[in-house]
Design an enzyme around this catalytic site. Sequence first.
Site, PDB file in Angstrom:
ATOM      1  N   CYS A  86       0.842  -1.195   0.000  1.00 52.03           N
ATOM      2  CA  CYS A  86       0.000   0.000   0.000  1.00 52.03           C
ATOM      3  C   CYS A  86       0.877   1.246   0.000  1.00 52.03           C
ATOM      4  CB  CYS A  86      -0.981   0.001   1.173  1.00 52.03           C
ATOM      5  SG  CYS A  86      -0.409   0.790   2.671  1.00 52.03           S
ATOM      6  N   GLU A  87       0.443   2.232  -0.752  1.00 52.26           N
ATOM      7  CA  GLU A  87       1.241   3.446  -0.895  1.00 52.26           C
ATOM      8  C   GLU A  87       1.159   4.355   0.323  1.00 52.26           C
ATOM      9  OE1 GLU A  87      -1.694   6.420  -3.379  1.00 52.26           O
ATOM     10  OE2 GLU A  87      -0.550   4.950  -4.519  1.00 52.26           O
ATOM     11  N   HIS A  88       0.272   4.051   1.259  1.00 53.80           N
ATOM     12  CA  HIS A  88       0.121   4.908   2.440  1.00 53.80           C
ATOM     13  C   HIS A  88       1.070   4.545   3.569  1.00 53.80           C
ATOM     14  CE1 HIS A  88      -4.192   5.225   0.745  1.00 53.80           C
ATOM     15  NE2 HIS A  88      -3.459   6.233   0.301  1.00 53.80           N
ATOM     16  N   HIS A  89       1.361   3.235   3.724  1.00 51.36           N
ATOM     17  CA  HIS A  89       2.212   2.797   4.833  1.00 51.36           C
ATOM     18  C   HIS A  89       3.383   1.918   4.374  1.00 51.36           C
ATOM     19  CE1 HIS A  89      -1.869   3.419   6.584  1.00 51.36           C
ATOM     20  NE2 HIS A  89      -1.178   4.040   7.512  1.00 51.36           N
ATOM     21  N   GLN A 127      -5.766  -0.729  -3.480  1.00 51.95           N
ATOM     22  CA  GLN A 127      -6.450  -1.847  -4.142  1.00 51.95           C
ATOM     23  C   GLN A 127      -7.413  -1.366  -5.219  1.00 51.95           C
ATOM     24  OE1 GLN A 127      -7.859  -4.951  -1.516  1.00 51.95           O
ATOM     25  NE2 GLN A 127      -9.487  -5.536  -2.929  1.00 51.95           N
ATOM     26  N   HIS A 155      -5.035  -6.522   4.060  1.00 55.39           N
ATOM     27  CA  HIS A 155      -4.090  -5.417   4.113  1.00 55.39           C
ATOM     28  C   HIS A 155      -3.403  -5.381   5.473  1.00 55.39           C
ATOM     29  CE1 HIS A 155      -5.392  -3.183   0.402  1.00 55.39           C
ATOM     30  NE2 HIS A 155      -6.367  -4.076   0.536  1.00 55.39           N
ATOM     31  N   CYS A 157      -1.734  -3.081   6.771  1.00 55.80           N
ATOM     32  CA  CYS A 157      -1.909  -1.800   7.459  1.00 55.80           C
ATOM     33  C   CYS A 157      -3.221  -1.746   8.234  1.00 55.80           C
ATOM     34  CB  CYS A 157      -1.819  -0.643   6.470  1.00 55.80           C
ATOM     35  SG  CYS A 157      -3.039  -0.705   5.144  1.00 55.80           S
TER      36      CYS A 157
END
Length: 198
Positions: A86-89, A127, A155, A157
């Site tokens: 995931c690009e956030h975490h 996703q 996920h 995260c």
Amino acid sequence: MPNEFDVNDPKNKEAMAHVKALLAHFGEDPEREGLLETPKRVVKAFEEYFSGYKEDPSEHLKKTFEEVEGYDELVMVSDIDVHSHCEHHLAPFFGKAHVAYIPNGKVVGLSKLGRLVDGFAKRLQVQEKLTMQVHNAMEEVLQPAGVAVILQCKHSCMCYRGVKKPDAVTTTSKLSGAFLNNPSSRLELFQLIHNHGL
């Protein structure tokens, strides 16, 4: 044979320095024996995790076959393993992709659908975006009578930090053409996925 990792390459040296700084930031001693090779290993691993940036996944769809006796019914490859981050975490997410289409005069090799998913998954992702990228590539290159892409993923995260819901599965889908307009095609799709899901 993959290229040897060059520890003296300026880009690699810079990336390894960042990993070393992160280790120190979290209270570790980057100079202790067990961590001396960690920056190199992390950068090499990340090159593999994010190798999708070095390719155009749509290219996998460009070789097609037309000698299929006019076949124009559903083609589905289910349970394609998905491994992404995931690009956030920068946390991993993983699960299954179910990819289907209804040919319009040509079909693509079945393995190419798995390669298509991998090519987009090996990038920083969400996703929903991954679902759309796979769908749009199939729509654009194959121009089929219908496309369906469904992803079911867990996920890290969400499972192991923050809300900590380890059993949560996220499902995303994008359907077009006959899968939207023809109820029998849609029913067949979901029945097949139900029998082959996570």
